[in-house]
Design a protein around this motif. Structure first.
Motif, PDB file in Angstrom:
ATOM      1  N   SER A 190       0.862  -1.195   0.000  1.00 17.66           N
ATOM      2  CA  SER A 190       0.000   0.000   0.000  1.00 17.66           C
ATOM      3  C   SER A 190       0.895   1.239   0.000  1.00 17.66           C
ATOM      4  CB  SER A 190      -0.918  -0.007   1.217  1.00 17.66           C
ATOM      5  OG  SER A 190      -0.168  -0.152   2.400  1.00 17.66           O
ATOM      6  N   VAL A 207      -6.802   8.071   7.104  1.00 17.17           N
ATOM      7  CA  VAL A 207      -7.697   6.897   7.126  1.00 17.17           C
ATOM      8  C   VAL A 207      -6.859   5.655   7.419  1.00 17.17           C
ATOM      9  CG1 VAL A 207      -9.483   7.752   5.541  1.00 17.17           C
ATOM     10  CG2 VAL A 207      -7.472   6.614   4.601  1.00 17.17           C
ATOM     11  N   ARG A 208      -7.531   4.615   7.861  1.00 15.36           N
ATOM     12  CA  ARG A 208      -6.807   3.351   8.082  1.00 15.36           C
ATOM     13  C   ARG A 208      -6.635   2.656   6.739  1.00 15.36           C
ATOM     14  NH1 ARG A 208     -10.491   3.345  12.379  1.00 15.36           N
ATOM     15  NH2 ARG A 208      -9.471   3.865  14.345  1.00 15.36           N
ATOM     16  N   ARG A 209      -5.506   1.980   6.615  1.00 10.00           N
ATOM     17  CA  ARG A 209      -5.316   1.284   5.329  1.00 10.00           C
ATOM     18  C   ARG A 209      -6.058  -0.055   5.367  1.00 10.00           C
ATOM     19  NH1 ARG A 209       0.071   2.129   7.075  1.00 10.00           N
ATOM     20  NH2 ARG A 209       1.032   0.311   8.042  1.00 10.00           N
ATOM     21  N   GLY A 228      -2.882   2.165  -4.810  1.00 10.39           N
ATOM     22  CA  GLY A 228      -2.653   3.603  -4.634  1.00 10.39           C
ATOM     23  C   GLY A 228      -1.413   4.059  -5.383  1.00 10.39           C
ATOM     24  N   SER A 240      -2.407   7.210  -9.907  1.00  8.30           N
ATOM     25  CA  SER A 240      -3.267   8.175 -10.606  1.00  8.30           C
ATOM     26  C   SER A 240      -2.416   9.349 -11.093  1.00  8.30           C
ATOM     27  CB  SER A 240      -4.379   8.650  -9.669  1.00  8.30           C
ATOM     28  OG  SER A 240      -4.990   7.540  -9.078  1.00  8.30           O
ATOM     29  N   GLY A 277      -5.900   3.312  -5.614  1.00  5.33           N
ATOM     30  CA  GLY A 277      -6.047   3.192  -4.169  1.00  5.33           C
ATOM     31  C   GLY A 277      -7.479   3.140  -3.677  1.00  5.33           C
TER      32      GLY A 277
HETATM   33  P1  AMP Z   1      -4.556   7.066  -4.775  1.00  8.58           P
HETATM   34  O1  AMP Z   1      -4.825   6.015  -5.810  1.00  8.58           O
HETATM   35  O2  AMP Z   1      -3.248   6.879  -4.087  1.00  8.58           O
HETATM   36  O3  AMP Z   1      -4.747   8.444  -5.342  1.00  8.58           O
HETATM   37  O4  AMP Z   1      -5.674   6.861  -3.676  1.00  8.58           O
HETATM   38  C1  AMP Z   1      -7.025   7.035  -4.002  1.00  8.58           C
HETATM   39  C2  AMP Z   1      -7.865   6.990  -2.735  1.00  8.58           C
HETATM   40  O5  AMP Z   1      -7.786   5.686  -2.141  1.00  8.58           O
HETATM   41  C3  AMP Z   1      -7.425   7.951  -1.648  1.00  8.58           C
HETATM   42  O6  AMP Z   1      -8.578   8.490  -1.031  1.00  8.58           O
HETATM   43  C4  AMP Z   1      -6.665   7.089  -0.670  1.00  8.58           C
HETATM   44  O7  AMP Z   1      -6.674   7.573   0.640  1.00  8.58           O
HETATM   45  C5  AMP Z   1      -7.401   5.768  -0.781  1.00  8.58           C
HETATM   46  N1  AMP Z   1      -6.493   4.656  -0.488  1.00  8.58           N
HETATM   47  C6  AMP Z   1      -5.300   4.432  -1.066  1.00  8.58           C
HETATM   48  N2  AMP Z   1      -4.744   3.316  -0.581  1.00  8.58           N
HETATM   49  C7  AMP Z   1      -5.588   2.832   0.342  1.00  8.58           C
HETATM   50  C8  AMP Z   1      -5.570   1.696   1.230  1.00  8.58           C
HETATM   51  N3  AMP Z   1      -4.532   0.846   1.239  1.00  8.58           N
HETATM   52  N4  AMP Z   1      -6.623   1.518   2.036  1.00  8.58           N
HETATM   53  C9  AMP Z   1      -7.677   2.378   2.005  1.00  8.58           C
HETATM   54  N5  AMP Z   1      -7.750   3.447   1.225  1.00  8.58           N
HETATM   55  C10 AMP Z   1      -6.728   3.685   0.409  1.00  8.58           C
END
Ligand code: AMP
Ligand code: MG
Length: 401
Positions: A179, A196-198, A245, A248, A295
């Protein structure tokens, strides 16, 4: 941007075998069988009595005899007793081997026993009744379970029956789930008001555990240098890296550049789909595969079921995976020129049809909606109006019935 079908083709082209290994049959549930299981002897292995009662020779009954002297009692597992004339019988129990001098079993419910004699009630008796004859189900060396099958409780049952304690199964890939994101804290940490929690890593891990894959987990901050160093080491230690994640268009989405620097070839980036558009997929010289999911929890979940699982099943040579289709339960409009993976809840109606009711939720961040749904329905990019009653493919992530 490529289509869902193109993305699928590119991924399935990358199927690889990971070899085979022996596991004890009790630990083989959910693995893919890599050898045929043969019968070590006939099934059943002897003429097996299927009712508690008496064994006799049908000819005696046919000649009008109704009273039979009991020569002895034979339990399951005992050496068979014998009768010496048509007027005799043997008390016999379910699972016992039928004596060679008898051919028919009459159950206790249809007889009365007094002073060592069994008297048969006024019933119809058929020659050979209540006996499961030797070799009736399978012959010696018949294949009972084929390579390529998923090992379920019936395969475990047959392995136990034929005495096969070690089963050759397909080896699973070594997977690490990574992650990324500075806003993510671990489950037992208290997030600030803007963290947020992963959850994704645990979601993906739990889904893979259904396939008996026990992945490692790793978290990386949004730091280009750390990402490069950690990914380089994952490429050494694992067959497959699943990222979530950082793929993007954001300023801190470092993964595509980092992977490029580590000489991982991009096979595609971005798919015409919702959710999961930023999905990135690549491979390095050593054949290590990188599934880099967006993500957003629903996006990562969709990409896992729509792309990773079919790749895994093909790589493991699983023969039994099946396409599932359902009938759309309501009219739906989706105007973006993307394949729409709509969350649905399936139900069967009294006509035996599987109907998928849309439960669209609030987009790719709405992971709570996964609780109320059980599949994604794949609505093709070419249409915008999807009419109730039309059949589309679904991708179940839970039991669908
Ligand atoms: P990103 O693709 O990094 O732009 O993340 C898109 C969204 O997904 C954001 O709101 C992140 O906080 C959420 N996100 C990314 N990785 C995780 C994860 N491992 N668990 C929960 N939410 C996540
Ligand atoms: Mg991020």
């Amino acid at each position: 941007m490529i289509t869902v079908h193109e993305a699928e083709t590119i991924i399935l082209d990358q199927y690889v075998g990971f070899g085979t290994e022996y596991v004890h049959f009790e630990a083989a549930m959910g693995r893919v069988l890599a050898e045929d299981i043969l019968c070590d002897r006939e099934l059943p292995p002897y003429d097996r009595v299927t009712m508690d009662g008496i064994a006799l020779k049908f000819d005696g009954f046919n000649h009008g005899l109704r009273n039979f002297a009991i020569r002895g009692s034979q339990a399951a597992g005992d050496l068979p007793l014998e009768i010496f004339d048509e007027g005799q019988c043997i008390e016999i129990m379910t699972g016992a081997a039928l004596p060679a001098s008898t051919d028919t079993v009459i159950r206790y419910e249809d007889i009365k026993i007094e002073n060592g004699v069994a008297a048969i009630d006024d019933i119809n008796v058929k020659k050979g009744q209540n006996v499961h004859y030797k070799g009736r189900d399978r012959k010696q060396n018949d294949i009972v379970a084929k390579a390529g099958n998923l090992i379920d409780s019936s395969v475990i049952s047959i392995a136990a029956t034929v005495g096969k304690a070690q089963l050759l199964v397909k080896k699973n890939p070594k997977v690490i789930i990574v992650s990324t994101g500075d806003e993510l804290v671990d489950v037992n940490e208290q997030p600030t008001a803007y963290q947020v929690r992963r959850s994704n890593s645990y979601t993906i891990k739990a889904a893979l555990e259904q396939f008996q894959i026990h992945p490692d987990l790793l978290h990386m901050p949004d730091d280009q240098q750390i990402i490069e160093t950690k990914l380089a080491s994952c490429l050494e230690t694992h067959d497959v890296i699943i990222l979530s994640g950082g793929v993007s268009m954001g300023k801190y989405d470092y993964l595509p550049a980092a992977l490029k620097k580590l000489e991982v070839t991009e096979l595609f980036h971005k798919v015409k789909q919702r959710p999961g558009k930023p999905f990135w997929f690549g491979k390095n010289e050593a054949g290590k595969l990188i599934f880099a999911f967006p993500g957003n929890p629903v996006s990562a979940f969709l990409c896992l079921h729509r792309y990773f699982v079919p790749w895994l099943e093909l790589s493991l040579g699983l023969l039994t995976s099946k396409k599932v289709f359902a009938i759309l339960g309501e009219d739906v409009q989706f105007t973006a020129p993307l394949t729409y993976f709509m969350q649905v809840k399936t139900e069967t109606n009294e006509a035996g049809h599987l109907i998928a009711y849309p439960a669209q939720g609030n987009g790719s961040g709405d992971l709570a909606n996964l609780l109320d749904t059980n599949a994604f329905m794949e609505l093709p990019a070419e249409s915008t109006n999807f009419i109730k009653g039309t059949v589309y493919r679904i991708w179940p992530y839970k039991r669908i019935l």
